[in-house]
Design a protein around this motif. Structure first.
Motif, mmCIF file in Angstrom:
data_model
loop_
_atom_site.group_PDB
_atom_site.id
_atom_site.type_symbol
_atom_site.label_atom_id
_atom_site.label_comp_id
_atom_site.label_asym_id
_atom_site.label_seq_id
_atom_site.Cartn_x
_atom_site.Cartn_y
_atom_site.Cartn_z
ATOM 1 N N UNK A 78 0.829 -1.204 0.000
ATOM 2 C CA UNK A 78 0.000 0.000 0.000
ATOM 3 C C UNK A 78 0.863 1.254 0.000
ATOM 4 N N UNK A 79 1.942 1.243 0.796
ATOM 5 C CA UNK A 79 2.853 2.393 0.828
ATOM 6 C C UNK A 79 3.470 2.620 -0.543
ATOM 7 N N UNK A 80 3.793 1.533 -1.241
ATOM 8 C CA UNK A 80 4.367 1.643 -2.586
ATOM 9 C C UNK A 80 3.346 2.245 -3.560
ATOM 10 N N UNK A 156 -4.686 5.883 0.841
ATOM 11 C CA UNK A 156 -4.299 6.305 2.181
ATOM 12 C C UNK A 156 -5.297 5.801 3.221
ATOM 13 N N UNK A 157 -6.582 5.790 2.865
ATOM 14 C CA UNK A 157 -7.595 5.243 3.767
ATOM 15 C C UNK A 157 -7.367 3.748 3.963
ATOM 16 N N UNK A 158 -6.995 3.055 2.889
ATOM 17 C CA UNK A 158 -6.705 1.628 2.991
ATOM 18 C C UNK A 158 -5.488 1.388 3.869
ATOM 19 N N UNK A 159 -4.473 2.243 3.719
ATOM 20 C CA UNK A 159 -3.293 2.103 4.559
ATOM 21 C C UNK A 159 -3.650 2.276 6.036
ATOM 22 N N UNK A 160 -4.501 3.245 6.323
ATOM 23 C CA UNK A 160 -4.900 3.473 7.705
ATOM 24 C C UNK A 160 -5.636 2.259 8.261
ATOM 25 N N UNK A 161 -6.496 1.666 7.446
ATOM 26 C CA UNK A 161 -7.206 0.458 7.877
ATOM 27 C C UNK A 161 -6.222 -0.685 8.112
ATOM 28 N N UNK A 223 4.068 1.608 18.825
ATOM 29 C CA UNK A 223 2.861 1.655 17.998
ATOM 30 C C UNK A 223 3.184 1.480 16.517
ATOM 31 N N UNK A 224 2.336 0.734 15.835
ATOM 32 C CA UNK A 224 2.480 0.584 14.390
ATOM 33 C C UNK A 224 2.186 1.933 13.751
ATOM 34 N N UNK A 225 3.056 2.385 12.861
ATOM 35 C CA UNK A 225 2.896 3.705 12.246
ATOM 36 C C UNK A 225 3.216 3.624 10.767
ATOM 37 N N UNK A 226 2.646 4.527 10.017
ATOM 38 C CA UNK A 226 2.949 4.627 8.591
ATOM 39 C C UNK A 226 3.112 6.080 8.219
ATOM 40 N N UNK A 227 3.640 6.336 7.032
ATOM 41 C CA UNK A 227 3.866 7.730 6.664
ATOM 42 C C UNK A 227 2.822 8.256 5.691
ATOM 43 N N UNK A 228 1.763 7.492 5.463
ATOM 44 C CA UNK A 228 0.683 7.997 4.624
ATOM 45 C C UNK A 228 -0.254 8.849 5.464
ATOM 46 N N UNK A 229 -0.946 9.778 4.828
ATOM 47 C CA UNK A 229 -1.885 10.646 5.543
ATOM 48 C C UNK A 229 -3.143 10.799 4.720
ATOM 49 N N UNK A 230 -4.313 10.755 5.370
ATOM 50 C CA UNK A 230 -5.557 10.939 4.635
ATOM 51 C C UNK A 230 -5.725 12.384 4.188
#
Length: 407
Positions: A78-80, A156-161, A223-230
């Motif tokens: 998803x990040x890719x 980004x919404x999918x990444x958050x999920x 905490x699990x974190x990602x760099x995508x933002x909605x």
């Protein structure tokens, strides 16, 4: 009078029976014969119970590891996608902005197309700001930007999920580790040693003990974190331009929102100077070589898994982020995802093999959704999965081997 042997035996038996009766009548316990047996029975019972509990915990732990391995691959995919879409969006916005600028300078503007293509009053006002006409090519370009922005927001919404689902699995893993650790700590050193010995022949038991050991690394508490933002950085379309300036929110920005320092992550530290490579493990598949990138990767041992992480500033790494980081230290910029790195290595590596027996120390090795460094003797080093720190693992743990090599 002398007794015959058989009578002497009978007399001794009678004496023993009489003594037992006397002891029984007096309430005395037969101490020597029963206490050791009771103690042994208690120890064996404790061992059996611990073995059963640790094996059950271990089976659960293995299942969680498989889920988290898959979750890590999905997060990276998803990040890719987000990175790729953001780059397309940036390019489309720049091209559209340039086209509108050129048409404005040349006076090629018509208000009717702006009216027809506006989605609401606010959109109309922002388009009218450019005072004029938009030709068919620009209308198509505007639609492309809108489509890309919608696609990016969905990704980004999918990444958050995905992040939330992965966090739930990591929390479950942390609870598993806590149970295993408490159980092992309650046992005597003797029982722990006996279970360790049995673990060589019992996979579930070995996983239970591993869960107890992994409880100490603290990765499941990050905490699990990602760099995508909605709230993407691309901005909104304004008469063919972009109010956000088309700024990138992709994972190549080391100052993104994926920083692991928030929410309990480790404090960022400057990039360390790597120690000299350890002696390469022997490998029957070929002579070992020493590669500079792997020394930078090994210096990151113990760093937490952070989705889309590629630097210490972000608090940790995902699998391809660690490889990306290691090669960047020697001046080579790789593609960012494990899939694109696989394609890059397959096409550009000085040596690439699909035979595990031909792997050499320092090779970058690929699996579906995962990438790591080969360190010899069937072992790899990398950022493994959410809830784990960067470390070593068996090459057979990560699914189908796709290939490996060095640039």
């Amino acid at each position: 009078m002398r007794l015959l042997p058989r009578y002497r035996r009978a007399a001794r038996a009678l004496t023993a029976v009489t003594l037992a009766g006397v002891l029984g009548a007096s309430g005395a316990a037969p101490y020597i014969s029963t206490l050791p047996i009771a103690a042994y029975a208690d120890t064996q019972s404790e061992l059996d119970a611990a073995r059963a509990q640790l094996s059950e915990i271990g089976a659960e732990y293995q299942a969680l590891q498989e889920k988290l391995q898959q979750a890590g691959a999905e997060l990276e995919e998803t990040a890719s996608q987000i990175e790729s879409t953001q780059q397309e969006l940036d390019q489309a916005q720049k091209l559209l902005s340039q086209n509108v600028s050129d048409d404005y300078k040349q006076g090629n503007v018509s208000l009717i197309d702006i009216l027809l293509s506006s989605t609401d009053f606010t959109d109309l006002i922002s388009r009218v700001f450019y005072a004029g006409k938009v030709n068919d090519a620009q209308t198509e370009a505007i639609d492309q930007v809108k489509e890309l922005q919608t696609q990016l927001e969905e990704q980004q919404a999918q990444q958050q999920a995905n992040l939330e689902a992965t966090q739930a699995q990591v929390d479950e893993q942390a609870a598993n580790q806590a149970r295993a650790s408490a159980l092992v700590a309650s046992l005597s050193a003797e029982l722990q040693a006996e279970l360790e010995a049995e673990a060589a022949q019992n996979e579930n038991l070995a996983s239970g003990i591993q869960s107890a050991e992994d409880a100490s690394n603290g990765a499941s508490n990050v905490p699990v974190a990602g760099n995508g933002s909605t709230d993407n950085a691309g901005g909104t379309v304004s008469g063919g331009g972009s109010t956000g300036g088309g700024s990138s929110n992709n994972s190549n920005n080391t100052n993104n929102s994926g920083g692991g320092t928030q929410g309990g992550g480790s404090t960022p530290a400057p990039s360390p100077t790597p120690e000299p490579d350890p002696a390469p493990p022997t490998n029957s598949g070929g002579s070992a070589t020493v590669s500079s990138p792997i020394s930078y990767a090994l210096a990151m041992a113990g760093q937490p898994y952070v989705s889309a992480g590629e630097s210490l500033a972000e608090g940790g790494f995902d699998c391809s982020g660690l490889v990306y980081y290691a090669y960047r230290q020697i001046g080579i910029t790789l593609p960012r995802s494990s899939g694109s790195q696989y394609t890059y290595f397959k096409n550009n590596a000085g040596r690439f093999t699909t035979n595990k027996n031909e792997l050499q120390y320092g090779d970058v090795v690929f699996f579906p959704g995962h990438v790591a460094f080969y360190v010899g003797n069937g072992q790899v080093f990398g950022a493994t999965r959410p809830g784990q720190v960067a470390g070593y693992g068996n090459i057979n743990w990560y699914g189908t081997f796709l290939g490996g090599g060095q640039l």
